[in-house]
Design an enzyme around this catalytic site. Structure first.
Site, PDB file in Angstrom:
ATOM      1  N   GLU A 172      -4.356 -14.777  -6.602  1.00 52.14           N
ATOM      2  CA  GLU A 172      -3.005 -14.887  -6.120  1.00 52.14           C
ATOM      3  C   GLU A 172      -2.677 -16.430  -5.477  1.00 52.14           C
ATOM      4  O   GLU A 172      -2.469 -16.449  -4.255  1.00 52.14           O
ATOM      5  CB  GLU A 172      -2.601 -14.228  -5.393  1.00 52.14           C
ATOM      6  N   GLU A 372      -4.676  -5.466  -9.496  1.00 50.13           N
ATOM      7  CA  GLU A 372      -3.962  -4.572  -7.993  1.00 50.13           C
ATOM      8  C   GLU A 372      -2.070  -4.139  -8.761  1.00 50.13           C
ATOM      9  O   GLU A 372      -1.482  -5.038  -9.454  1.00 50.13           O
ATOM     10  CB  GLU A 372      -3.420  -5.899  -6.871  1.00 50.13           C
TER      11      GLU A 372
HETATM   12  C1  PNW Z   1      -1.455  -8.971  -2.142  1.00 52.03           C
HETATM   13  N1  PNW Z   1       4.047 -11.281  -0.960  1.00 52.03           N
HETATM   14  O1  PNW Z   1      -0.950  -9.567  -1.118  1.00 52.03           O
HETATM   15  C2  PNW Z   1      -4.022  -9.148  -1.912  1.00 52.03           C
HETATM   16  O2  PNW Z   1      -4.371  -9.617  -3.445  1.00 52.03           O
HETATM   17  C3  PNW Z   1      -4.412  -8.586  -0.853  1.00 52.03           C
HETATM   18  O3  PNW Z   1      -5.005  -9.005  -0.942  1.00 52.03           O
HETATM   19  C4  PNW Z   1      -3.164  -7.538  -0.704  1.00 52.03           C
HETATM   20  O4  PNW Z   1      -3.672  -6.178   0.730  1.00 52.03           O
HETATM   21  C5  PNW Z   1      -1.827  -6.261  -1.367  1.00 52.03           C
HETATM   22  O5  PNW Z   1      -1.732  -7.933  -2.553  1.00 52.03           O
HETATM   23  C6  PNW Z   1      -0.725  -5.741  -0.486  1.00 52.03           C
HETATM   24  O6  PNW Z   1      -0.244  -6.776  -0.128  1.00 52.03           O
HETATM   25  C7  PNW Z   1       0.175 -10.503  -1.398  1.00 52.03           C
HETATM   26  O7  PNW Z   1       4.247 -11.832   0.627  1.00 52.03           O
HETATM   27  C8  PNW Z   1       0.357  -9.871  -0.283  1.00 52.03           C
HETATM   28  O8  PNW Z   1       4.740 -11.146  -1.953  1.00 52.03           O
HETATM   29  C9  PNW Z   1       2.272 -10.569   0.073  1.00 52.03           C
HETATM   30  C10 PNW Z   1       3.040 -11.059  -0.567  1.00 52.03           C
HETATM   31  C11 PNW Z   1       2.168 -10.785  -2.483  1.00 52.03           C
HETATM   32  C12 PNW Z   1       0.821  -9.760  -2.100  1.00 52.03           C
END
Ligand code: PNW
Length: 466
Positions: A172, A372
């Site tokens: 990401e 994921e």
């Molecule tokens: C992903 N957003 O994080 C990550 O790859 C993981 O480490 C995380 O625990 C998981 O999704 C759940 O949140 C994100 O704000 C964090 O758009 C924030 C965002 C998207 C993905």
């Protein structure tokens, strides 16, 4: 057991990789052990007000010491794969120079542990834990960081390349660049739109240089990949175009088509002249990848704000005055219909099918892997059980959506559920539980939730249980 579930008749292909995912800083703990030094997340978490409850990854799930037990759980659930990430500050505690052998040894044991248990390792080189000294030198907005990443990739590839056959460069990069340097809600907590765009480019460059470095040291022909979080957008066409540019195509353009989108360059012209893109960068970046990793949680509903009344900001990114979308200042994020997860994210399985079909349309021959998908809910551990019916239902509906995409011919190779374990959910600390396995943060005991038992049935039979 199988008697508990009825057969839906939905069968997944042979060789489809059912697994689950974690990330180093979120689970490992042992932040000061065996030579590891701080990453930007250690620094950020120790800065008051940045992480809910002042939580840090100092102990997390103590996976650094409990990895064998955790791999036993993966094996006992009958999962095919485990997606994990490598902590750069364990390998290069200061961000450059020779490898810290104790750090390499940890991941070498972990990979051997997977192979002994019949689990396919899916390794991610960068899941957000940049060594702090590299941030002190400017971080991802600086071009040098991409070169440091390639050196790091070569060290890890040389040590594990004989056994790891699926390599992911970055997790990401949108979050790293735009939440880290734009909105400031992730480490390193900077709120500089130009720095965010520079970071995006240097992350793209790091990916390309990283793959080239891996190819130089990893024997044979493993699978190379990158994992992106895609914004699945609904709403007003012009708003959709702008967010699609600065959330999705800022990565898929250079990575998969060898160019930044013209409309992105125009939208961001008042922020950046893009002179940080040098001759040859786009060739370096657009390395062929064997798998595109897809992270999907929910959709977004967008519209242009007319400048009157309150601008809506019902996106995923917490309370922040700074925008993670440079060049799209007129876009507002509208509230969406529920139901919602504990993150406040809307539950929209159709969005996953739509995303997979859209990726097939845009990149017809690109094999895909869901790296994921999952959900946070308030779980209750009672008499050794967690009856997480909502998470089970979330997963069932998203696997059903993925199956619909497979039926329409999408080349989807596997599905990694986020997450194997409850863990450190970034700015939310330990307050959000995404695991299919419960972690008691007092005792650190692991307990598979009902969703894990359901998933185990799916992984073993390849047929979606009702
Ligand atoms: C992903 N957003 O994080 C990550 O790859 C993981 O480490 C995380 O625990 C998981 O999704 C759940 O949140 C994100 O704000 C964090 O758009 C924030 C965002 C998207 C993905």
């Amino acid at each position: 057991g199988s008697a508990d579930y009825r057969d839906s008749g939905l069968r997944f292909p042979e060789g489809f990789l059912f697994g689950s995912a974690t990330a180093s800083y979120q689970i490992e703990g042992a932040a000061q052990e065996d030579g590891r030094r701080p990453s930007i997340w250690d620094t950020f978490a120790r800065t008051p007000g940045k992480v809910l409850g002042g939580d840090t990854g100092d102990i997390a799930d103590d996976h650094y010491h409990r990895w064998a037990e955790d791999l036993d759980i993966v094996r006992d659930l009958g999962l095919d794969a485990y997606r994990f990430s490598i902590a750069w500050p364990r390998i290069q505690p200061t961000g450059s120079g020779e490898a810290n052998q104790a750090g390499l040894d940890f991941y070498s044991r972990l990979v051997d542990g997977m192979l002994e248990r019949g689990i396919t390792p899916i390794a991610t080189l960068y899941h957000w834990d940049l060594p702090q000294p590299l941030e002190d030198a400017g971080g991802w907005p600086e071009r040098e960081t991409a070169h440091r990443f390639a050196e790091y990739a070569a060290l890890v590839g040389a040590a594990l390349g004989d056994r790891v056959r699926t390599w992911t460069t970055l997790n990401e990069p949108w979050c790293s660049a735009f939440l880290g340097y734009g909105a400031g809600v992730h480490a390193p907590g900077r709120t500089e739109p130009l720095a965010a765009l520079r970071a995006a480019h240097h992350l793209n460059l790091a990916h390309g240089l990283g793959i080239q470095a891996l190819r130089g040291v990893v024997p044979g022909d493993p699978d190379y990949s990158v994992t992106l979080n895609f914004a699945v957008l609904r709403g007003e066409e012009e708003a959709v175009r702008q967010i699609d540019a600065v959330a999705n195509r800022v990565f898929t353009g250079p990575l998969l088509k060898g160019a930044y989108p013209e409309d992105l360059l125009a939208d961001t012209a008042s922020v950046a002249d893009w002179s940080f893109v040098q001759d040859g960068d786009l060739v370096d970046i657009a390395q062929r990848i064997d798998l595109l990793g897809v992270n999907y949680y929910n959709t977004a509903l967008v519209a242009l704000w007319d400048g009157t009344g309150v601008k809506e900001s019902a996106d995923n990114h917490g309370d922040t005055a700074a925008s993670p979308y440079p060049g799209a200042d007129r876009v507002q994020f509208l509230p969406q219909p529920g139901p919602y997860t504990e993150m406040g994210w809307n539950i929209a399985p159709d969005g996953l099918e739509e995303l997979l079909l859209s990726l097939r349309r845009q990149f017809p021959d690109q094999p895909l892997m869901i790296t994921e998908n999952g959900a946070a809910f308030d779980d209750v551990l009672e008499d050794g059980h967690v009856h997480d019916a909502e998470r089970l239902d979330y997963l069932r509906r998203h696997f059903t959506a993925a199956h619909r995409a497979l039926e329409q011919g999408v080349d989807l190779r596997g599905y990694q559920v986020w997450s194997l374990l409850d863990n450190f959910e970034w700015a939310y600390g330990y307050s959000k539980r995404f695991g299919i396995v419960h972690v008691d943060y007092e005792t650190l005991a692991r307990t598979p939730k009902d969703s894990a038992l359901w998933y185990s049935e799916l992984a073993r039979t390849h047929v979606l249980p009702e």
